[in-house]
Design a protein around this motif. Structure first.
Motif, PDB file in Angstrom:
ATOM      1  N   VAL A 175       0.803   1.750  -1.283  1.00  0.00           N
ATOM      2  CA  VAL A 175      -0.728   1.584  -1.211  1.00  0.00           C
ATOM      3  C   VAL A 175      -1.336   1.455  -2.597  1.00  0.00           C
ATOM      4  O   VAL A 175      -2.524   0.665  -2.860  1.00  0.00           O
ATOM      5  CB  VAL A 175      -1.295   2.745  -0.118  1.00  0.00           C
ATOM      6  CG1 VAL A 175      -2.803   2.819  -0.493  1.00  0.00           C
ATOM      7  CG2 VAL A 175      -0.931   2.590   1.039  1.00  0.00           C
ATOM      8  N   LEU A 176      -0.965   2.376  -3.482  1.00  0.00           N
ATOM      9  CA  LEU A 176      -1.443   2.453  -4.713  1.00  0.00           C
ATOM     10  C   LEU A 176      -1.455   1.179  -5.715  1.00  0.00           C
ATOM     11  O   LEU A 176      -2.216   0.844  -6.398  1.00  0.00           O
ATOM     12  CB  LEU A 176      -1.050   3.587  -5.442  1.00  0.00           C
ATOM     13  CG  LEU A 176      -1.545   5.018  -4.930  1.00  0.00           C
ATOM     14  CD1 LEU A 176      -0.808   6.079  -5.781  1.00  0.00           C
ATOM     15  CD2 LEU A 176      -2.937   5.054  -4.855  1.00  0.00           C
ATOM     16  N   ASN A 177       0.099   0.429  -5.499  1.00  0.00           N
ATOM     17  CA  ASN A 177       0.302  -0.528  -6.236  1.00  0.00           C
ATOM     18  C   ASN A 177      -0.195  -1.886  -5.624  1.00  0.00           C
ATOM     19  O   ASN A 177       0.223  -2.957  -6.242  1.00  0.00           O
ATOM     20  CB  ASN A 177       1.716  -0.705  -6.799  1.00  0.00           C
ATOM     21  CG  ASN A 177       2.683  -0.672  -5.559  1.00  0.00           C
ATOM     22  OD1 ASN A 177       2.275  -1.153  -4.576  1.00  0.00           O
ATOM     23  ND2 ASN A 177       3.923  -0.115  -5.770  1.00  0.00           N
ATOM     24  N   GLY A 178      -0.848  -1.822  -4.440  1.00  0.00           N
ATOM     25  CA  GLY A 178      -1.176  -2.995  -3.796  1.00  0.00           C
ATOM     26  C   GLY A 178      -0.015  -3.728  -2.790  1.00  0.00           C
ATOM     27  O   GLY A 178      -0.537  -5.000  -2.356  1.00  0.00           O
ATOM     28  N   THR A 179       1.125  -3.183  -2.559  1.00  0.00           N
ATOM     29  CA  THR A 179       2.122  -3.902  -1.844  1.00  0.00           C
ATOM     30  C   THR A 179       2.183  -3.560  -0.572  1.00  0.00           C
ATOM     31  O   THR A 179       2.858  -4.387   0.282  1.00  0.00           O
ATOM     32  CB  THR A 179       3.458  -3.634  -2.421  1.00  0.00           C
ATOM     33  OG1 THR A 179       3.755  -2.148  -2.468  1.00  0.00           O
ATOM     34  CG2 THR A 179       3.549  -4.158  -3.928  1.00  0.00           C
ATOM     35  N   ALA A 180       1.421  -2.640  -0.178  1.00  0.00           N
ATOM     36  CA  ALA A 180       1.206  -2.211   1.425  1.00  0.00           C
ATOM     37  C   ALA A 180       0.108  -3.080   2.046  1.00  0.00           C
ATOM     38  O   ALA A 180      -1.139  -2.714   1.813  1.00  0.00           O
ATOM     39  CB  ALA A 180       1.181  -0.831   1.532  1.00  0.00           C
ATOM     40  N   THR A 181       0.289  -4.240   2.344  1.00  0.00           N
ATOM     41  CA  THR A 181      -0.772  -5.202   3.070  1.00  0.00           C
ATOM     42  C   THR A 181      -1.123  -4.927   4.396  1.00  0.00           C
ATOM     43  O   THR A 181      -2.244  -5.295   4.721  1.00  0.00           O
ATOM     44  CB  THR A 181       0.027  -6.650   2.893  1.00  0.00           C
ATOM     45  OG1 THR A 181       1.145  -6.554   3.786  1.00  0.00           O
ATOM     46  CG2 THR A 181       0.213  -7.062   1.884  1.00  0.00           C
TER      47      THR A 181
END
Length: 425
Positions: A175-181
């Motif tokens: 979530v923090l690095n933006g890979t959980a879409t």
């Protein structure tokens, strides 16, 4: 006979190299650690990781120097315990194993570069066999240690990811690095409402506390803070490693954190933990933003060491936390703004605190006297002395911002940003 003399000479050169390393150990460790952090940025995350890396590097240096001078075999090589601890912490924090091994290779190159220079300096005509011996023994040592710390890393990684805390950590990282879409999937796994308002907490215990006790401390902390944020619509606690944890509270609206009240609460409950709080943010972007604020506040707290309060709120220290990202520049800023008042001595300590309270209280002598529990004349005297050391005009209004910021930095960080007192002749 000639060969024996050459062998003895080689052994003597190696001994002199080892002695020189021991003599200059502190400087060498500092330079080597800086080199490793520069070439392997994944390891340069915060002061605690840097401290762990330097501890492991120190122990490895001592063991390697012993190995250079004895006849132990490669089967006798044992990775130092603090090096294994560092490897496990990196596994818990999801730092790639390749970064750890890369650091060992950078360290090996730095060690050999210095060792060969020493060997040439001391060896003269026998420097070549001494260098060959050093290179061969160092390679054996590093190969064995890399294998052992690699095993420790993988075992800890399997254990950590295999528990629910490790699984939550992985999802939070995504979530923090933006890979959980898929926000819905993330909310389901984390059981936390990511689309609402958030306040983040970063907490850590003393590394000497055993892991089982640390888990209990974090659980008690979560329950204590649940009373502070009694309107929270959800709580998320995620381990960073065995001695650090992140928490989020889903709040319907912004809530100011009273750092002093929280610190009293921790003391009353006997919780051996330090904590920093973020500001307020909404949605997934706010979730990330609060995490970044808590990270910066934590770095500030670690820089301040024991001098720092146990509890910090990011909104209260935001400017200093941002400047502390470059501690050398912050130290220069403090020196420029405070002049002679930036010298680290007892007298200046009282003058800085008096001036800080005076400026924060809108230049009210009466308010400062009440806050400091001293006579108004004492405040006037100290303020005059402090301004004289700074070289500031006491009648200049509207020019307090930079001095106030510098004074807050000295209050929070102490000696880390002050100039050491010149020794008396």
């Amino acid at each position: 006979m000639e060969q024996q003399r050459a062998a003895r000479s080689t052994e003597e050169v190696v001994g002199l190299v080892a002695q020189t390393f021991l003599r200059d150990r502190a400087q060498f460790i500092d330079e080597l650690s800086s080199l490793m952090r520069t070439q392997v940025p994944a390891l340069d995350r915060d002061p605690r990781l840097r401290e762990l890396m330097e501890a492991g590097t120190t122990d490895n240096l001592m063991e390697a120097l012993q190995f250079l001078q004895n006849e132990a075999t490669e089967d006798d090589v044992r990775a130092p315990e603090r090096a294994l601890v560092y490897a496990r912490i990196l596994a818990q924090r999801d730092v790639p194993a390749s970064a750890l091994i890369r650091a060992y290779r950078v360290g090996q190159a730095g060690f050999l570069d210095t060792a060969m220079r020493y060997a040439i300096e001391f060896g003269g005509p026998v420097s070549t066999p001494a260098i060959v011996h050093i290179v061969n023994r160092t390679s054996v040592y590093i190969d064995q240690v890399c294998e052992q710390v690699g095993v420790a890393y993988e075992q800890e990684r399997d254990r950590w990811v295999g528990n629910r805390g490790g699984l939550r950590q992985q999802w939070v990282t995504r979530v923090l690095n933006g890979t959980a879409t898929d926000a819905d999937a993330a909310e389901q796994v984390l059981q936390y409402p990511l689309t609402r308002g958030h306040l983040a907490v970063y907490a850590w215990t003393d590394p000497h506390i055993d892991p089982a006790t640390a888990v209990e401390v974090f659980d008690h902390l979560r329950m204590a803070l649940a009373g502070v944020f009694d309107r929270a619509q959800g709580t998320l606690m995620v381990p960073v490693d065995e001695h650090e944890a992140r928490l989020w509270f889903a709040l319907p609206h912004e809530a100011a954190v009273d750092s002093a009240a929280v610190e009293r609460l921790l003391s009353e409950r006997g919780l051996p933990v330090r904590a920093v709080f973020s500001g307020y943010g909404t949605g997934i972007a706010g979730f990330r933003r609060t995490a970044g604020q808590a990270d910066r506040a934590r770095r500030l707290a670690l820089l301040g060491g024991e001098h720092m309060a146990r509890v910090l709120s990011y909104p209260d220290v935001a400017a200093v936390a941002l400047l502390a990202g470059d501690i050398d520049t912050l130290r220069e800023f403090v020196a420029d703004q405070l002049g002679e008042l930036a010298a680290d001595n007892e007298r200046n300590l009282w003058l800085r605190e008096t001036l800080r309270v005076f400026l924060a209280g809108n230049r009210s002598y009466a308010a400062a006297a009440t806050r400091l529990a001293v006579h108004r004349n004492t405040v006037q005297y100290r303020v005059r002395q402090a301004l004289n050391l700074i070289g500031a005009n006491p009648e200049t209004h509207g020019a307090d911002l930079y001095p106030r910021l510098a004074l807050q930095a000295t209050q929070l960080l102490g000696a880390a940003v002050l100039r050491p007192e010149a020794p008396h002749r």
